[in-house]
Design a protein around this motif. Structure first.
Motif, PDB file in Angstrom:
ATOM      1  N   UNK A 146       0.830  -1.208   0.000  1.00 58.63           N
ATOM      2  CA  UNK A 146       0.000   0.000   0.000  1.00 58.63           C
ATOM      3  C   UNK A 146       0.862   1.255   0.000  1.00 58.63           C
ATOM      4  N   UNK A 147       1.906   1.255   0.805  1.00 52.55           N
ATOM      5  CA  UNK A 147       2.809   2.412   0.848  1.00 52.55           C
ATOM      6  C   UNK A 147       3.459   2.638  -0.512  1.00 52.55           C
ATOM      7  N   UNK A 148       3.897   1.556  -1.149  1.00 54.98           N
ATOM      8  CA  UNK A 148       4.525   1.671  -2.464  1.00 54.98           C
ATOM      9  C   UNK A 148       3.528   2.200  -3.497  1.00 54.98           C
ATOM     10  N   UNK A 149       2.306   1.700  -3.453  1.00 53.09           N
ATOM     11  CA  UNK A 149       1.291   2.156  -4.388  1.00 53.09           C
ATOM     12  C   UNK A 149       0.972   3.635  -4.236  1.00 53.09           C
ATOM     13  N   UNK A 150       0.838   4.097  -2.994  1.00 51.44           N
ATOM     14  CA  UNK A 150       0.560   5.514  -2.752  1.00 51.44           C
ATOM     15  C   UNK A 150       1.719   6.382  -3.223  1.00 51.44           C
ATOM     16  N   UNK A 151       2.936   5.924  -2.996  1.00 50.49           N
ATOM     17  CA  UNK A 151       4.107   6.683  -3.432  1.00 50.49           C
ATOM     18  C   UNK A 151       4.144   6.794  -4.953  1.00 50.49           C
ATOM     19  N   UNK A 152       3.842   5.691  -5.657  1.00 52.10           N
ATOM     20  CA  UNK A 152       3.844   5.716  -7.119  1.00 52.10           C
ATOM     21  C   UNK A 152       2.785   6.679  -7.654  1.00 52.10           C
ATOM     22  N   UNK A 153       1.617   6.689  -7.026  1.00 49.72           N
ATOM     23  CA  UNK A 153       0.572   7.633  -7.439  1.00 49.72           C
ATOM     24  C   UNK A 153       1.036   9.077  -7.241  1.00 49.72           C
ATOM     25  N   UNK A 154       1.747   9.316  -6.139  1.00 49.78           N
ATOM     26  CA  UNK A 154       2.203  10.685  -5.847  1.00 49.78           C
ATOM     27  C   UNK A 154       3.208  11.196  -6.867  1.00 49.78           C
ATOM     28  N   UNK A 155       3.906  10.280  -7.557  1.00 45.22           N
ATOM     29  CA  UNK A 155       4.920  10.704  -8.523  1.00 45.22           C
ATOM     30  C   UNK A 155       4.315  11.242  -9.812  1.00 45.22           C
ATOM     31  N   UNK A 156       3.004  11.050 -10.005  1.00 40.74           N
ATOM     32  CA  UNK A 156       2.351  11.571 -11.200  1.00 40.74           C
ATOM     33  C   UNK A 156       2.344  13.100 -11.202  1.00 40.74           C
ATOM     34  N   UNK A 157       2.279  13.685 -10.018  1.00 43.91           N
ATOM     35  CA  UNK A 157       2.335  15.140  -9.891  1.00 43.91           C
ATOM     36  C   UNK A 157       3.195  15.460  -8.681  1.00 43.91           C
TER      37      UNK A 157
END
Length: 421
Positions: free
Chosen positions: A345-356
């Motif tokens: 979950x932490x990795x997924x949230x971090x990847x989403x944050x890299x979009x912006x």
């Protein structure tokens, strides 16, 4: 160091991860106004905050005692309960960070602990009077007290500096902001770092490595202080943007008043052992400072979203923690599954944050979106005159007024059309 089993080691590491997220989630509490007004450069501000958070972690253990001894009954609490509580708190911290909302890491942890405890041994495991007197009441009182104090302080600072040169006054208050921001960081360390100390101590008691009623060991204090300092240094730039630009537009005088008021409330609560939210205190102070300046208003749409997040923090973290506790109690495979779920979950949230990406290079680039005037904003603006010497903005539409043509003296003369200027 006490004998640590594999399960306890997982719990301790997870607790330090929470402390790390607490650090970058709450950096905005100390430094958002300082960064938004230009008193300090972004990286300098978070570095200063990190050092003072570390120092503050060593000043008191009263809040840690509230977490480890008062919130839930130590008897019957297993390490799996602590792990589940931390999972709920970490995920709520990361979700609210992703959307840039300054919610309470403290309440996320407490909600997770209460939810996991109820799922494990029932509601009898929670000390309801402690929850009410040292968690819920401070949660409501802190932003109100800090807001009123900041509003009055702002009014006083503008009144005192009414006849002074504006540039020199702003420069002096920027210096004051740096000092007050340091005080908030110190206060944050005395309050928030101790929450992790308390949760680790509770886990050690639950695992049988510490006697019930023990104070946090030295290694727990040091590790918790370092974790929150590192998280603070990385900076929660999304929340810094919301706190510094989204709630209201602050001038240096307002920033100084807001930070000083919030620090006073936080330090007083730490001394009394009240585990209040620094986020609630600082947010209330920022809104109070916004209303304290003539013509200043709060962006209530942003504030409303923030209030909703505050209300959801305890139940949301509690529900996630209860589910994690149910899985973790199934045995070793359940513990590993919960840990794997947290990492994924932490990795997924971090990847989403890299979009912006939002970082120190663009934290002040985008101004908060202007909202349509609501009832509260309109009412405040109607009774509050603009600052002395200010000139209202005039648009092209305002200049397009119709000037009626003069009445001709000669009845035979044609009537001229109205002239548009």
């Amino acid at each position: 160091m006490e004998h640590i089993t594999l399960l306890l080691a997982i719990v301790v590491v997870t607790a330090l991860v929470f402390d790390f997220t607490n650090g970058f989630h709450d950096t905005a509490n100390a430094m958002a106004t300082t960064i938004s007004t230009g008193a300090l450069k972004p990286k300098t501000a978070v570095a200063m905050s990190a050092v003072l958070n570390l120092v503050g972690a060593f000043l008191s253990v009263e809040v840690a005692k509230t977490i480890s001894k008062g919130l839930v009954n130590e008897e019957g609490i297993q390490p799996e309960v602590i792990l589940a509580a931390l999972v709920g708190a970490i995920l709520w911290n990361l979700v609210t960070w992703l959307v840039g909302l300054p919610s309470s890491s403290s309440h996320a942890l407490m909600g997770g602990l209460v939810g996991a405890t109820i799922a494990s041994i029932g509601i009898s495991g929670v000390n309801g009077d402690v929850v009410v007197t040292k968690v819920l009441i401070p949660a409501i009182a802190a932003p109100i007290v800090a807001g009123i104090a900041a509003m009055l302080s702002t009014k006083l600072t503008y009144k005192i500096g009414a006849k002074t040169d504006e540039k020199h006054t702003a420069k002096g208050y920027r210096v004051g902001q740096i000092a007050s921001a340091g005080l908030v960081s110190l206060a944050h360390g005395t309050n928030d770092a101790q929450k992790t100390m308390g949760i680790i101590t509770l886990a050690l008691v639950a695992g049988g490595t510490l006697a019930p009623g023990s104070n946090p060991p030295v290694w727990v204090i040091v590790s918790a202080g370092l974790a929150i300092a590192l998280g603070t240094y990385l900076g929660g730039w999304r929340i810094i943007r919301t706190m510094g630009k989204g709630l209201t537009d602050l001038q240096p005088q307002q920033g100084f008043a807001a930070q000083t008021s919030a620090a006073t409330v936080i330090l007083a609560s730490s001394h009394l052992g009240f585990s209040l939210s620094t986020t609630h205190s600082v947010s209330g102070a920022v809104m109070g400072a916004g209303l304290g300046r003539k013509g200043g208003v709060v962006r209530w749409s942003t504030a409303t979203r923030m209030f909703v997040a505050w209300g959801l923090t305890l139940p949301a973290a509690g529900l996630v923690a209860a589910g994690a506790e149910y899985v973790a109690r199934q045995g070793d495979w359940g513990v590993y599954l919960v840990a794997a779920f947290l990492v994924a979950s932490c990795l997924g949230i971090w990847l989403i944050s890299r979009r912006q990406v939002v970082d120190h290079t663009n934290v002040n680039d985008v101004e908060a979106e202007a909202e349509a005037d609501g009832v509260v904003t309109t009412a405040i603006a109607a009774v509050t005159p603009p600052p002395a010497g200010s000139v209202a903005a005039v648009t092209d539409e305002d200049l397009k007024t119709t000037i009626p043509a003069p009445v001709p003296t000669d009845p035979a003369a044609p009537t001229a059309p109205a002239a548009a200027v």
